[in-house]
Design a protein around this motif. Sequence first.
Motif, PDB file in Angstrom:
ATOM      1  N   MET A   1      79.151 -95.439  43.978  1.00 28.95           N
ATOM      2  CA  MET A   1      78.707 -96.498  43.341  1.00 28.95           C
ATOM      3  C   MET A   1      79.805 -97.197  42.559  1.00 28.95           C
ATOM      4  O   MET A   1      80.809 -96.716  42.212  1.00 28.95           O
ATOM      5  CB  MET A   1      77.873 -95.856  41.895  1.00 28.95           C
ATOM      6  CG  MET A   1      77.451 -96.872  41.006  1.00 28.95           C
ATOM      7  SD  MET A   1      75.998 -97.634  41.231  1.00 28.95           S
ATOM      8  CE  MET A   1      74.819 -96.495  41.248  1.00 28.95           C
ATOM      9  N   ARG A   2      79.674 -98.711  42.842  1.00 32.85           N
ATOM     10  CA  ARG A   2      80.690 -99.588  42.512  1.00 32.85           C
ATOM     11  C   ARG A   2      80.775 -99.190  40.751  1.00 32.85           C
ATOM     12  O   ARG A   2      80.117 -99.466  40.075  1.00 32.85           O
ATOM     13  CB  ARG A   2      80.135-100.986  42.498  1.00 32.85           C
ATOM     14  CG  ARG A   2      80.411-101.309  44.315  1.00 32.85           C
ATOM     15  CD  ARG A   2      82.036-101.475  44.329  1.00 32.85           C
ATOM     16  NE  ARG A   2      82.139-102.160  45.675  1.00 32.85           N
ATOM     17  CZ  ARG A   2      82.550-103.322  45.958  1.00 32.85           C
ATOM     18  NH1 ARG A   2      82.911-104.194  44.824  1.00 32.85           N
ATOM     19  NH2 ARG A   2      82.743-104.018  47.075  1.00 32.85           N
ATOM     20  N   VAL A   4      81.087-100.904  37.339  1.00 34.62           N
ATOM     21  CA  VAL A   4      80.578-102.061  36.929  1.00 34.62           C
ATOM     22  C   VAL A   4      81.388-102.812  35.709  1.00 34.62           C
ATOM     23  O   VAL A   4      81.446-101.660  34.903  1.00 34.62           O
ATOM     24  CB  VAL A   4      79.068-102.404  36.666  1.00 34.62           C
ATOM     25  CG1 VAL A   4      78.477-102.497  38.153  1.00 34.62           C
ATOM     26  CG2 VAL A   4      78.453-101.232  36.200  1.00 34.62           C
ATOM     27  N   SER A   5      81.414-103.930  35.498  1.00 36.12           N
ATOM     28  CA  SER A   5      82.193-104.486  34.146  1.00 36.12           C
ATOM     29  C   SER A   5      81.418-104.231  33.059  1.00 36.12           C
ATOM     30  O   SER A   5      80.205-103.953  33.251  1.00 36.12           O
ATOM     31  CB  SER A   5      82.404-106.060  34.671  1.00 36.12           C
ATOM     32  OG  SER A   5      81.392-106.553  34.645  1.00 36.12           O
ATOM     33  N   PHE A   7      79.366-104.717  30.019  1.00 36.94           N
ATOM     34  CA  PHE A   7      78.655-105.955  29.004  1.00 36.94           C
ATOM     35  C   PHE A   7      77.456-105.239  28.704  1.00 36.94           C
ATOM     36  O   PHE A   7      76.755-104.674  29.648  1.00 36.94           O
ATOM     37  CB  PHE A   7      78.696-107.176  29.433  1.00 36.94           C
ATOM     38  CG  PHE A   7      77.813-107.500  31.003  1.00 36.94           C
ATOM     39  CD1 PHE A   7      76.617-107.377  30.796  1.00 36.94           C
ATOM     40  CD2 PHE A   7      78.749-107.530  32.190  1.00 36.94           C
ATOM     41  CE1 PHE A   7      75.853-107.950  32.035  1.00 36.94           C
ATOM     42  CE2 PHE A   7      77.706-107.756  33.022  1.00 36.94           C
ATOM     43  CZ  PHE A   7      76.409-107.901  33.211  1.00 36.94           C
ATOM     44  N   LEU A  40      77.982-114.274  37.354  1.00 36.98           N
ATOM     45  CA  LEU A  40      78.178-113.131  37.685  1.00 36.98           C
ATOM     46  C   LEU A  40      79.429-112.944  38.552  1.00 36.98           C
ATOM     47  O   LEU A  40      80.344-111.949  38.497  1.00 36.98           O
ATOM     48  CB  LEU A  40      77.018-112.313  38.270  1.00 36.98           C
ATOM     49  CG  LEU A  40      75.782-112.145  37.228  1.00 36.98           C
ATOM     50  CD1 LEU A  40      74.592-111.543  38.100  1.00 36.98           C
ATOM     51  CD2 LEU A  40      76.307-111.189  36.278  1.00 36.98           C
ATOM     52  N   LEU A  41      79.800-113.850  39.319  1.00 34.89           N
ATOM     53  CA  LEU A  41      81.126-114.013  40.266  1.00 34.89           C
ATOM     54  C   LEU A  41      82.202-114.101  39.400  1.00 34.89           C
ATOM     55  O   LEU A  41      83.119-113.382  39.375  1.00 34.89           O
ATOM     56  CB  LEU A  41      80.912-115.229  40.883  1.00 34.89           C
ATOM     57  CG  LEU A  41      79.867-115.262  42.135  1.00 34.89           C
ATOM     58  CD1 LEU A  41      80.195-116.643  43.075  1.00 34.89           C
ATOM     59  CD2 LEU A  41      80.303-114.108  43.222  1.00 34.89           C
ATOM     60  N   ASP A  44      82.526-110.686  37.718  1.00 36.42           N
ATOM     61  CA  ASP A  44      83.279-109.590  38.750  1.00 36.42           C
ATOM     62  C   ASP A  44      84.502-109.643  39.084  1.00 36.42           C
ATOM     63  O   ASP A  44      85.219-108.836  39.023  1.00 36.42           O
ATOM     64  CB  ASP A  44      82.205-109.737  40.163  1.00 36.42           C
ATOM     65  CG  ASP A  44      80.947-109.109  39.993  1.00 36.42           C
ATOM     66  OD1 ASP A  44      80.603-108.469  39.108  1.00 36.42           O
ATOM     67  OD2 ASP A  44      80.239-109.474  40.954  1.00 36.42           O
ATOM     68  N   GLU A  45      85.234-111.004  38.882  1.00 35.32           N
ATOM     69  CA  GLU A  45      86.532-111.228  39.370  1.00 35.32           C
ATOM     70  C   GLU A  45      87.380-111.508  38.099  1.00 35.32           C
ATOM     71  O   GLU A  45      88.486-111.689  38.227  1.00 35.32           O
ATOM     72  CB  GLU A  45      86.429-112.550  40.248  1.00 35.32           C
ATOM     73  CG  GLU A  45      85.956-112.298  41.610  1.00 35.32           C
ATOM     74  CD  GLU A  45      85.832-113.559  42.404  1.00 35.32           C
ATOM     75  OE1 GLU A  45      86.384-114.661  42.290  1.00 35.32           O
ATOM     76  OE2 GLU A  45      84.952-113.332  43.383  1.00 35.32           O
TER      77      GLU A  45
END
Lengths: 286, 158
Positions: A1-2, A4-5, A7, A40-41, A44-45
């Motif tokens: 699983m990645r 995830v940031s 929030f 969301l980009l 993600d970055e």
Amino acid sequence: MRPVSGFDLVVPETAEEAIAALQTLGPGEAAPLAGGTDLLLDVDEGRLTPRRIVSLRRLPWRTLDWNGDSLTVGSTLPLRSLEDDPQVRVKYPGLYEAVRNVGSVALRHRATLGGNLVRAAPASDLIPILLALDAEVDLVGPQGDRTVPVDRFVLASRRTDLRPGELVRSVRFPEPRPSDFLWQRVRPANDISQVVVAVAFSPSGRRWRVAVGGVSPRPTLLTEAAEALGNGRPNAAAVRRAAESASARAPFVTDRRASEEYRRRLVGTLLERTVARVAGAKVFPA
Amino acid sequence: MTPRPLRLNVNGTAEEIPDVPGPERLLDTLRWRLKLKGTKEGCRTGDCGACTVLVDGRSCLSCLTLAHEVDGSTVTTIEVGAEEVLVARVRAAFDTAGALQCGYCTPGFVMAVAGLLGERGTAAPREELLEGLGGNLCRCTGYAAIVRAVDLLRTEVP
């Protein structure tokens, strides 16, 4: 699983709850989510680090309303639904062309007009046509409702006049206009534009509106070029003057997508082509 | 705030998935929680279309969609059975046309084609169907066979 940031996602049922959820945190700590295809980009970055994301999915803003010929588009309506409305294509052809050229079909099933506007990307394919159509932004917020023209709403790259806790409820298009939109991209499909030109003719004011995007941090109305086109169907010399004015006066920058010089040449050419398409339209007043 | 259990109907099965964090993408819920590995992760930035699935019959980039944002929806992936007639027909057309090389982009392409045909019908103009695939990339550049697969699915307007 990645990983995830981190929030919190909140999904309010009403605009009041959404406004409260945004307002109780400081600037940059909470962000509204419409389609999310751009937001969301950035999350993600790591360009944005909101602690809370406020989903607008339950708000009743996935709407498309006609009041006579005036069009009101709810801020969370997917772009694909706007593109699929048969009247939009006839009455606001430039808007139709711009919308159907955003990203891919799958992206347009989620991306929204409200999101595109609030995210205020320099190369937004939609802001120039909103400028050319004199669209207005209907806002709701802690201090009540207000309406702002798009030209005053978009302030700079990624910056708008949106106040803390405010949300875009809808975008209004006051009158149908013969209009069109052209772009230049490295890759035609699903790419970010190097240059965007949007042109419209207002039958009520008998004047042209010309806007460019992708060439500088903020999409811009070009008033001198518009005036050069006159008060009706322009002759070849007038179109040439408008193109020269646009090439001379529009703000241009060099970035990784294109050079200043390339953009300068292209704006003139695209402007000539876009005006020719609008002036040739059957709906154009004689 | 802890989100409620996520409710999805995935390929005809009602799923109630607990403890899905707010930031989780639909792509990850499908691949890692439901073990549906047919949906691929490509760019994760919405540029390649490898992660395309159908949400309520419409194509969706599952890498850019929060799972909770489609709570209550019907999700269709490449694993769906033959009862999903359109997807089955698209799969068969890709098979007949030999429309794959390494195969990584194939699930995304199949779902994008199925979504387009669902929206526009098999009699839609060829150009519109092909333009509608602009969001899917094949790094093997095997596009000619993919276009042949689309042509097999098209029905001429009389």
